[in-house]
Design a protein around this motif. Sequence first.
Motif, short mmCIF file in Angstrom:
data_model
loop_
_atom_site.label_atom_id
_atom_site.label_comp_id
_atom_site.label_asym_id
_atom_site.label_seq_id
_atom_site.Cartn_x
_atom_site.Cartn_y
_atom_site.Cartn_z
N GLY A 63 0.83 -1.21 0.00
CA GLY A 63 0.00 0.00 0.00
C GLY A 63 0.86 1.25 0.00
N LEU A 64 1.90 1.25 0.83
CA LEU A 64 2.77 2.41 0.92
C LEU A 64 3.54 2.63 -0.38
N ALA A 65 4.19 1.57 -0.87
CA ALA A 65 5.02 1.71 -2.08
C ALA A 65 4.17 2.10 -3.29
N LYS A 66 2.98 1.52 -3.39
CA LYS A 66 2.11 1.82 -4.51
C LYS A 66 1.65 3.28 -4.47
N ASN A 67 1.32 3.77 -3.28
CA ASN A 67 0.95 5.18 -3.16
C ASN A 67 2.13 6.09 -3.48
N LEU A 68 3.32 5.69 -3.04
CA LEU A 68 4.50 6.52 -3.31
C LEU A 68 4.73 6.66 -4.81
N VAL A 69 4.59 5.56 -5.53
CA VAL A 69 4.87 5.63 -6.96
C VAL A 69 3.71 6.27 -7.73
N SER A 70 2.46 5.92 -7.37
CA SER A 70 1.34 6.38 -8.19
C SER A 70 0.85 7.76 -7.80
N LYS A 71 1.00 8.11 -6.53
CA LYS A 71 0.44 9.40 -6.09
C LYS A 71 1.50 10.44 -5.77
N ALA A 72 2.68 10.01 -5.34
CA ALA A 72 3.74 10.98 -5.04
C ALA A 72 4.81 10.98 -6.13
N GLY A 73 4.70 10.07 -7.12
CA GLY A 73 5.65 10.06 -8.24
C GLY A 73 7.08 9.70 -7.84
N ILE A 74 7.23 8.88 -6.79
CA ILE A 74 8.58 8.50 -6.34
C ILE A 74 8.87 7.07 -6.81
#
Lengths: 202, 541
Positions: B377-388
Amino acid sequence: MQEIRTRYPGYDILKEEDHWDEHTREIVLKRLGPFPEHKFLKHHEAQMIFTIAQHIVYDHRKEILDYVLHHMDNTLSSPVGEDQRKTGTPEQKVLIREGLKAIDKLAKKQYGPPFLEISIEQQLSILTALHKGLAPPMKEWQTIPQKALFKKLATTMVSAYYSHPTVWSEIGYGGPAYPRGYVRVERGLTDPWEAKRDANES
Amino acid sequence: MPTNHDYVLHNCDHYDGHRYNHLDKRKYGDGADICIVGSGAAGGVLAYELSKAGFEVVVIEAGPFWNPQTDFASDELSMQSLAWNDTRLVAGSDPLGMGHNNSGRGVGGGTVHFTGVFYRFHESDFRVKTLDGVADDWPITYQDLEPYYEKIEKDIAVSGPKHFPWGPFQGPYPYPEREPISANAQVFREGCERLGIRSTVAPLAILSAPFDGRPPCINRGFCNQGCKPNAKFSTLIHHIPKAIGHGAEVLSDCMVTHVKVDKSGEVEGVTFVHDGKEYFQKAKITILSAFCIETPRLLLNSACPQFPDGLANSSGMVGKELMTHSGHDIFAKFHDEVRLYKGTPVLAVSQEFYETDASRGFVRGYTFNAHGARPLGLAKNLVSKAGIWGQKLYDIMRDYNFHAQITLVGEVLPDKNNTVTLSNEKDEYGMPRPVVTFSYGGNDNKLIAHAVQKANEILTAAGGQPSFVTPDTGHLMGTCRMGNDPSTSVVDHSCRSHDIPNLYICSAAAFVTSGGCNPTETVMALAARTADHIIEEAKKL
C-alpha cells in the motif's frame, strides 16, 4: 547497487512460514517460482518489462524480477478489471503493448538502437521523460498517454516487488501474522520472531 | 453442512466449498416483500432489521459470499480481490483512485475491508448551509439519528474511550477502549500532547473483549485485507448471517443490471445476471444499497419511456455531487523503529480540527487518524500518487520500519461538477461503464494544506523528521442526495425516492455533505432508521 540493502541481515521471513495459515502460505510461496509460461507477454515484451522493472524497483535480482514479470503477465492476461482508468486512456493490455512499442521507437529515434540496447543512463532518461510526460513528440503519444503508461508499468511492478518475501525480509516487515497476531505492539517492543537490527548499528 | 458453533458458516448459504447455485429454486422466486441490492454497511443492516421484523427479504450481491477462513489471506496483493475491481473510467482534475481505495464487492461490501474506525457525525454536519453558508442542510438532524447511532454501537459492541472529547456523544462506548495501542498511535498521542492537542484511543468496530461468539482483536493488522479471526465487525459476519437466520435469502455472485418499472410507475423488481444467465426478482419494495457509483449507474441505466432520464431522477440530481474525503497520508522518519505493520491500523485519533474555525480561512474541518501502513500500500501510493520511483523509492522503503504516519479524513464540499455518468464503453454485462469525475474545490484545497501542516507539526513534536506526503482520498458519499425538495434531491428524509414510492436508495449515496470523519457508522445508522420507517409504513396498511 551493492550498497547495504537491509538493516536486518539476520532476518528471513520464510523461517516463519510454519506459523502462517495454510491459505496465506500457499499464496506467498508461489511467488518464489517456478512460474508458468507467459500467457500475454511476447518474448521481446517480457525482456523490456524485465529491464524497465530493474530501474523502477532498483534491483537486479533475477529471482525477484521474474516474479515481477510473472505478475505483470498475470495482470495483463486476467479478465479482472483495473479498478480505474482515465478517460482517453486505452485498456491496460493495449496501453502496455502499444506503449512498449512506442518506447522502442523513441529509443531508436533518440539514440539509434532499440530500448534494450541503449545505455542504462539512456534508459533511465526515457523513463524519467515518460514519468513527467515530457518525451519528445511522437504520434503514438496521442493514443498512449505517457504518464498513464509509466504509472501502469510502475505501479504493477512495485505491487509485485513489495509482495515478494525476500523484500519483506529486507525491509523488516513482519508479514503474515495469523493465527498468532502480535503480543508486543508498543514503542520499542518486538515479539521474539520479528526482525531485529544488528546490535552494532546505531 | 455447517456446524452450529461455526459463527460465519452457520445460517449462510455457503458451505463445504460449494456456493448456493440453485437460482431456479429461489426461496422468494415468485416475489419478495423487499429486495435489497447490495449487502454492505447499509444493505446488511437493512436485511437484518427488515427480516427480523417479519418481511420476506432477498439480498442481491454482485460478488461472492466470502468465508474468512478460506478466502482471506494475510496478504495485501491477493486481497485486492475484496474490492470492486471492475474498471471505472475516471476524469476531472483530481481523478479518484477506485477499487480497494473505496469500493467493496462481495457479501459485506466495504465493511469487509474497512479499517473499522467508527465515528458519529457531529450536529454541525447536518446543518452546513445554516452554519457555514455553503452546501446544504440535511433533511434530518443529529437528534434524528442519535438513537440509531446508539443502537448500532450496542449491536456490534463498539470499543472506545470512556470519554470522547468531541461532538455531542462523549462516551462511554459499549466496550472498553483497545489496550495496548501501537507504537504509531503512541507517537501520534505524544506529539499531540506536546502541542496541547487532545487525542484519544480510536472508537472501533473491532472487539476489545469477546462478544457474540467472536474473539477480541489479536493485533494482526490486516483489517483492510479482511479480518480472519472475525474480531472486526463486518455485515458479512454479523448482520447477514443473522438476517438469513430470520429468513432472508442472499443471492451472491448476482449482478443487478436493471430496475424495472411497471405501468403504474412503481418498481416491479430487478433484473440480475448470474453465470451469464438473466433472472428477475420481483418485490413489493426495492432498496438500492449499492453505494455511490453503482447506485446512480443502475438508476441511469434503467431509463425507460416513463422515466427517460433514468429512475428517481426528475430532479436531475442522480449521479450529481459525488464526494470523497481528502485522505492525505503524512509521514515522518524516526530514529527508532515504529513498525507500521503492527496492530490495528488506527488506534489513536483527534478531532481537534473538526469544526469550522473562521481564523483558518476555510469552512468545515477534519479528523486525524494515526494510521498504519503495509509495504504494498505504501510503495504503490509513493509511486502512483507521489511520483517517487527507482532508488528514491527503494531508499524510503528500506527504512519502512522507521516511519510514522498520520492520515487526514477531510471534509469535501459537494459540487455539481463532481459526477457519475454513463460512458459509451460497455462492461461484461453489457452495461455502460460509469465515468467518475472529481476535482477538489478551493475550500477543499485550503483544508488539505492546513491539515498537512498540522500533521507535520504533530510528528515533529513527537521527534520525527517530516519525510513525504502522499495525496490520497478515502470513502465515497453522495450522488443520490436526501432532501425535502423533490426538485433538488433524489430521496426524502427516510431515503425514499421522491418520484417512485416503492423505491428506496439507502447508503452513503444519500449523504448531503461528507462530514469530516469516517462515514460507516452514519451509513449504518441511516440504514437502521430507514428500516424503522419501512416497518412503520407497513403498519399503516
